[in-house]
Design a protein around this motif. Sequence first.
Motif, PDB file in Angstrom:
ATOM      1  N   GLU A 147       0.837  -1.207   0.000  1.00 56.38           N
ATOM      2  CA  GLU A 147       0.000   0.000   0.000  1.00 56.38           C
ATOM      3  C   GLU A 147       0.865   1.247   0.000  1.00 56.38           C
ATOM      4  O   GLU A 147       1.823   1.369   0.771  1.00 56.38           O
ATOM      5  CB  GLU A 147      -0.914  -0.009   1.224  1.00 56.38           C
ATOM      6  N   ASP A 148       0.552   2.178  -0.865  1.00 57.56           N
ATOM      7  CA  ASP A 148       1.387   3.361  -1.076  1.00 57.56           C
ATOM      8  C   ASP A 148       1.490   4.219   0.182  1.00 57.56           C
ATOM      9  O   ASP A 148       0.524   4.421   0.911  1.00 57.56           O
ATOM     10  CB  ASP A 148       0.810   4.203  -2.215  1.00 57.56           C
ATOM     11  N   GLN A 149       2.695   4.750   0.403  1.00 61.54           N
ATOM     12  CA  GLN A 149       2.974   5.660   1.508  1.00 61.54           C
ATOM     13  C   GLN A 149       3.559   6.949   0.945  1.00 61.54           C
ATOM     14  O   GLN A 149       4.761   7.073   0.756  1.00 61.54           O
ATOM     15  CB  GLN A 149       3.950   5.022   2.504  1.00 61.54           C
ATOM     16  N   GLY A 150       2.701   7.901   0.622  1.00 57.10           N
ATOM     17  CA  GLY A 150       3.161   9.196   0.143  1.00 57.10           C
ATOM     18  C   GLY A 150       3.694   9.207  -1.265  1.00 57.10           C
ATOM     19  O   GLY A 150       4.385  10.167  -1.658  1.00 57.10           O
ATOM     20  N   GLY A 151       3.447   8.167  -2.044  1.00 55.54           N
ATOM     21  CA  GLY A 151       3.901   8.140  -3.431  1.00 55.54           C
ATOM     22  C   GLY A 151       5.344   7.750  -3.617  1.00 55.54           C
ATOM     23  O   GLY A 151       5.830   7.728  -4.753  1.00 55.54           O
ATOM     24  N   GLY A 157       4.456   0.641  -8.908  1.00 52.96           N
ATOM     25  CA  GLY A 157       3.588   0.450  -7.757  1.00 52.96           C
ATOM     26  C   GLY A 157       2.330   1.310  -7.830  1.00 52.96           C
ATOM     27  O   GLY A 157       2.386   2.488  -8.209  1.00 52.96           O
ATOM     28  N   HIS A 158       1.199   0.732  -7.448  1.00 57.19           N
ATOM     29  CA  HIS A 158      -0.059   1.480  -7.438  1.00 57.19           C
ATOM     30  C   HIS A 158       0.031   2.613  -6.420  1.00 57.19           C
ATOM     31  O   HIS A 158       0.195   2.380  -5.226  1.00 57.19           O
ATOM     32  CB  HIS A 158      -1.205   0.534  -7.081  1.00 57.19           C
ATOM     33  N   GLY A 159      -0.022   3.851  -6.895  1.00 54.08           N
ATOM     34  CA  GLY A 159       0.110   5.016  -6.036  1.00 54.08           C
ATOM     35  C   GLY A 159       1.453   5.695  -6.105  1.00 54.08           C
ATOM     36  O   GLY A 159       1.633   6.776  -5.531  1.00 54.08           O
ATOM     37  N   GLY A 160       2.445   5.098  -6.785  1.00 53.11           N
ATOM     38  CA  GLY A 160       3.733   5.757  -6.952  1.00 53.11           C
ATOM     39  C   GLY A 160       3.585   7.062  -7.716  1.00 53.11           C
ATOM     40  O   GLY A 160       2.742   7.193  -8.602  1.00 53.11           O
TER      41      GLY A 160
END
Length: 577
Positions: A97-101, A180-183
């Motif tokens: 899960e993404d953390q701040g991109g 990554g989803h959210g990168g």
Amino acid sequence: MASSSSSASTSESPRFYYYSSSLLSSSSSSVGITPGDTAIVLLSAALVCLMTPGLAFFYGGLVRRKNVLNIMLQNFISMGLVTTIWYLGGFSLAFGEDQGGVIGSLEYFGLRKVGMKPSPVYAPTIPFLAFFVFQEMFAIITPALITGAIAERVNFSAWTIFLALWSLLVYIPVCHWVWGHGGFLYDLGVKDFAGGLVVHCTAGMSAVAGVLVIGRRRLVDESGPHNVAYVALGTGLLWFGWFGFNGGSARAANADAAMAYVTTDVSGSAAMMVWVVLDLIKNKKPSMVGMLTGGVAGLATVTPCAGYIRPWAAFLIGLFASTMSYGAVLIKKRVGWDDALDVWACHGVAGTLGAILLGVFAQESVAGVSGLIEGNFRQFGIQVAAAAIVGTWSILVTVVLLLAINLGIRIRVPEDVELVGLDMITTADHGAYDYDREAGSLAEMGSGEDIIKDPSGEEFDNTHTPLGTGDVQLEDIVVEPPQPSHIEEAATPHDENLYTTPTATTTTTTTTTDTSMSGSTGTTCTCTSTSTKRKIRSRKPKQHQHNPHNDEKPPEEGHQPHRPKKKRRKPSSGHEL
């Protein structure tokens, strides 16, 4: 007009996948695991796994004979170490899960929540474990690419530490940014079908940073690769695995995979032929190694855009790839960078070029992404920006890591070890090669002229070579002279029936003192090479004299009387290390 339609298509399509358009279009109707998709992903993972041994052979053939085992060791250790990192948390940091991109979470730590069921985000038609193992193979081969640039001079312990830290601080973050989803690059719309940015750009730019920090080899051998057959074998394994590298990145048995297979082969083949032509123009004859290098450059360049372009574009990309990489090799030589195996030219330049050309030749009818040829200037711009960001990050982090590691453990081997060869000193398997057959690795250190000219033009005294400290200590090495063979019951030297050959003895002693990258001094190595020509003794043939009191007839002409054979002692080998 084409640009606006492409933007609308991009914004309306689901954001589950980072490079497969056909999966995007079919995600709503896909239910459960598809056997065909699972089979091609698992097969592709095995093909990519084969690329790391192929790379070891490729590099092993290009380096000097005395460093073959060391470069292979540096490649194979990536399979064990990176897999451990990937299992424990690397995969989760890249695809969690993404953390701040900028990075993922640890929700998949130790493969928790990663099982036989598909992932609705990354792999809806294959088991999540299949996606895990496929991505693992990419993580393994990427840092192994760097070893070719800094070959023949790096301490194995320091390399292992760098390998782990580089994977955590360069590869995994960039993987999340792009795939990554959210990168943040993923959300920006950057495309990278199979790793032009994530694999080749990061490794190639880190390679040139390593060359600049570690420095040139003391003696750069211009004699060429020691085993072209190894290079050819490695290239064949790499090319074979590249079909899984690019084709498997579609993560489905579909049209995207078929297109990637074709464009991969076309680009590599075109680049190979261009390199041959360039060699003919420059050197008036082709080069086997050059031809193989051109093929690898074409494969690396088409990697980021294999599933977004048509075959005609792949052919053009192959032409550009070989021309640019060939030019990069010439630039490298002119500026004096000791990139031993041209990693920067064939991966850094090629991967970056491919990511940019994706923004030029991509067609919406192929994979839902349009490029500059269809008027999409935005896609071209963000591809250029992504290449600059990834390349800059890779260089900066690599420089900091190498300088920090060198404070605690010396990265570069002592220079006397570099001269003798890393296989003999730093590996326990040097007996796999018969070094006595080429004793020059030691004897050459003390033979010839005392003054050796460095490739940079600087002269240094061969009898006062700097020797540094480190975890590898070289004891005094003495090459014993060979012992002459003896014949039992030989006559004394005063026997008039004996004659001897002159004996010549030459002894050369070299004392070397090394200085580390940080300026410290260490032990002294004395290498003595003695060669002795054997003294040969043999009896002069006697004239047969007939005794009148003996009834025996004189032997006929040409007849040799029977004499018992004399036992001979087996001579020594002549060299004891």
